[in-house]
Design a protein around this motif. Structure first.
Motif, mmCIF file in Angstrom:
data_model
loop_
_atom_site.group_PDB
_atom_site.id
_atom_site.type_symbol
_atom_site.label_atom_id
_atom_site.label_comp_id
_atom_site.label_asym_id
_atom_site.label_seq_id
_atom_site.Cartn_x
_atom_site.Cartn_y
_atom_site.Cartn_z
ATOM 1 N N GLY A 1 18.033 42.376 8.266
ATOM 2 C CA GLY A 1 16.807 41.582 8.134
ATOM 3 C C GLY A 1 15.827 42.216 7.170
ATOM 4 N N VAL A 2 15.227 41.378 6.327
ATOM 5 C CA VAL A 2 14.200 41.833 5.383
ATOM 6 C C VAL A 2 13.043 40.843 5.400
ATOM 7 C CG1 VAL A 2 15.815 43.064 3.889
ATOM 8 C CG2 VAL A 2 15.337 40.652 3.450
ATOM 9 N N ASN B 1 7.319 40.907 9.925
ATOM 10 C CA ASN B 1 7.932 42.066 10.557
ATOM 11 C C ASN B 1 8.071 41.866 12.061
ATOM 12 O OD1 ASN B 1 8.413 44.320 8.531
ATOM 13 N ND2 ASN B 1 6.322 43.732 8.013
ATOM 14 N N ASP B 2 7.141 41.154 12.675
ATOM 15 C CA ASP B 2 7.241 40.867 14.101
ATOM 16 C C ASP B 2 8.532 40.110 14.407
ATOM 17 O OD1 ASP B 2 4.819 42.065 14.840
ATOM 18 O OD2 ASP B 2 3.693 40.281 14.258
ATOM 19 N N VAL B 3 8.837 39.105 13.593
ATOM 20 C CA VAL B 3 10.055 38.314 13.787
ATOM 21 C C VAL B 3 11.291 39.175 13.537
ATOM 22 C CG1 VAL B 3 11.388 36.336 12.970
ATOM 23 C CG2 VAL B 3 8.907 36.143 13.223
ATOM 24 N N LEU B 4 11.240 40.007 12.516
ATOM 25 C CA LEU B 4 12.376 40.885 12.199
ATOM 26 C C LEU B 4 12.754 41.757 13.397
ATOM 27 C CD1 LEU B 4 11.459 42.084 8.589
ATOM 28 C CD2 LEU B 4 13.452 40.722 9.217
ATOM 29 N N PHE B 5 11.770 42.398 14.005
ATOM 30 C CA PHE B 5 12.076 43.314 15.098
ATOM 31 C C PHE B 5 12.419 42.574 16.391
ATOM 32 C CE2 PHE B 5 10.078 46.285 12.186
ATOM 33 C CZ PHE B 5 10.975 47.350 12.280
ATOM 34 N N MET C 1 14.192 39.886 16.443
ATOM 35 C CA MET C 1 15.607 39.543 16.265
ATOM 36 C C MET C 1 16.504 40.771 16.370
ATOM 37 S SD MET C 1 15.579 36.495 13.421
ATOM 38 C CE MET C 1 17.341 36.228 13.644
ATOM 39 N N LEU C 2 16.010 41.924 15.933
ATOM 40 C CA LEU C 2 16.778 43.167 16.079
ATOM 41 C C LEU C 2 16.975 43.496 17.559
ATOM 42 C CD1 LEU C 2 18.056 45.641 14.592
ATOM 43 C CD2 LEU C 2 15.837 46.772 14.882
ATOM 44 N N ALA D 1 20.326 45.457 11.575
ATOM 45 C CA ALA D 1 19.384 46.432 11.016
ATOM 46 C C ALA D 1 18.204 45.689 10.404
ATOM 47 C CB ALA D 1 20.060 47.293 9.958
ATOM 48 N N VAL D 2 17.107 46.416 10.245
ATOM 49 C CA VAL D 2 15.911 45.894 9.571
ATOM 50 C C VAL D 2 15.505 46.907 8.513
ATOM 51 C CG1 VAL D 2 13.434 45.480 9.828
ATOM 52 C CG2 VAL D 2 15.034 44.477 11.466
ATOM 53 N N ILE D 3 15.188 46.413 7.318
ATOM 54 C CA ILE D 3 14.657 47.261 6.255
ATOM 55 C C ILE D 3 13.227 46.820 5.962
ATOM 56 C CG2 ILE D 3 14.849 47.934 3.823
ATOM 57 C CD1 ILE D 3 17.841 47.591 4.054
ATOM 58 N N THR D 4 12.289 47.738 6.129
ATOM 59 C CA THR D 4 10.884 47.410 5.893
ATOM 60 C C THR D 4 10.110 48.709 5.662
ATOM 61 O OG1 THR D 4 9.011 46.113 6.744
ATOM 62 C CG2 THR D 4 10.184 47.481 8.336
ATOM 63 N N SER D 5 8.803 48.591 5.506
ATOM 64 C CA SER D 5 7.954 49.780 5.396
ATOM 65 C C SER D 5 8.133 50.630 6.654
ATOM 66 C CB SER D 5 6.498 49.364 5.256
ATOM 67 O OG SER D 5 5.625 50.413 5.622
#
Length: 239
Positions: free
Chosen positions: A133-134, A161-165, A167-168, A175-179
């Protein structure tokens, strides 16, 4: 007091009032987005807080600037740069296509570093054929495709980023790639019981800046004030 002296006094008073009104009327409108912990939009108060806001409030106060900060979704904010409807934007990476429309400060507001977030039970960081996820519109993953077999991964672009995590945690992403700072903040504040591995991409850094629409202000004045704040309040830049 002679008539001439009275007229001169009235003229000076009128000039001061006009000057003061003109100064009060000078107002800038800046656009940013909800990106905690750097910029955190408090819906109950309809205002921003966060580490970038703390720095910029000191800057605007030192320059006696009246600045209204507007909350925009990230995708909309990027579009607005070309429309020139706002006087300034933060915090932006510096890219040639944006510099056509904007004057950037010489000193960055913060430095973005990337983290790859995976569940704690992941034994080895191998992203071959994994779903990663990005954040939609933020292309960190394109700068590190040679790491961890990322070129063989499938990317899922999501709006926050809230949605990314979320779903993780629900195992809809591998995986999630972010700041790194942003990801750690989201996990700590929203999902404190979720155990994650965080792999830092040590060689990657993206400075982000305050940027003004061309002609909106004297960028040299802004730069001098920002450098002065960095000397007197270095803690505002330590993130």
């Amino acid at each position: 007091m002679s008539k001439t002296t009275k007229l001169l006094s009235l003229f000076l008073l009128f000039s001061l009032l006009i000057s003061s009104s003109a100064k009060a009327a000078k107002k800038l409108t800046c656009a940013t987005t909800h990106y905690p912990p750097y910029t955190v939009f408090d819906e109950s108060k309809n205002e921003f807080i966060g580490s970038d806001m703390a720095l910029l409030q000191v800057l605007f106060k030192s320059l006696d600037l009246d600045v209204e900060v507007v909350n925009l979704p990230w995708a909309r904010l990027k579009q607005e740069i070309e429309e020139s409807r706002y006087d300034c934007y933060f915090s932006l990476g510096k890219f040639p296509n944006r510099e056509v429309y904007l004057d950037y400060t010489s000193t960055p507001i913060h430095i973005t570093k990337i983290g790859v977030f995976t569940p704690k039970n992941s034994k080895r960081l191998d992203l071959t054929k994994k779903v990663v996820g990005v954040h939609r519109g933020i292309n960190f993953h394109l700068d590190i495709t040679n790491l961890h077999q990322l070129e063989n991964a499938t990317f899922k672009k999501l709006p926050s980023n809230d949605v990314l995590f979320k779903m993780l945690i629900h195992e809809r992403l591998d995986a999630v790639i972010t700041s790194k700072v942003v990801g750690e903040y989201v996990l700590k504040s929203s999902y404190p019981n979720f155990m994650a591995n965080v792999t830092s991409i040590s060689h990657y850094q993206l400075p982000t800046y305050l940027a003004f629409k061309k002609g909106a202000t004297d960028i040299n004045v802004i730069n001098k004030a920002l450098l002065k704040i960095k000397k007197t309040h270095p803690e505002l830049f330590q993130k």
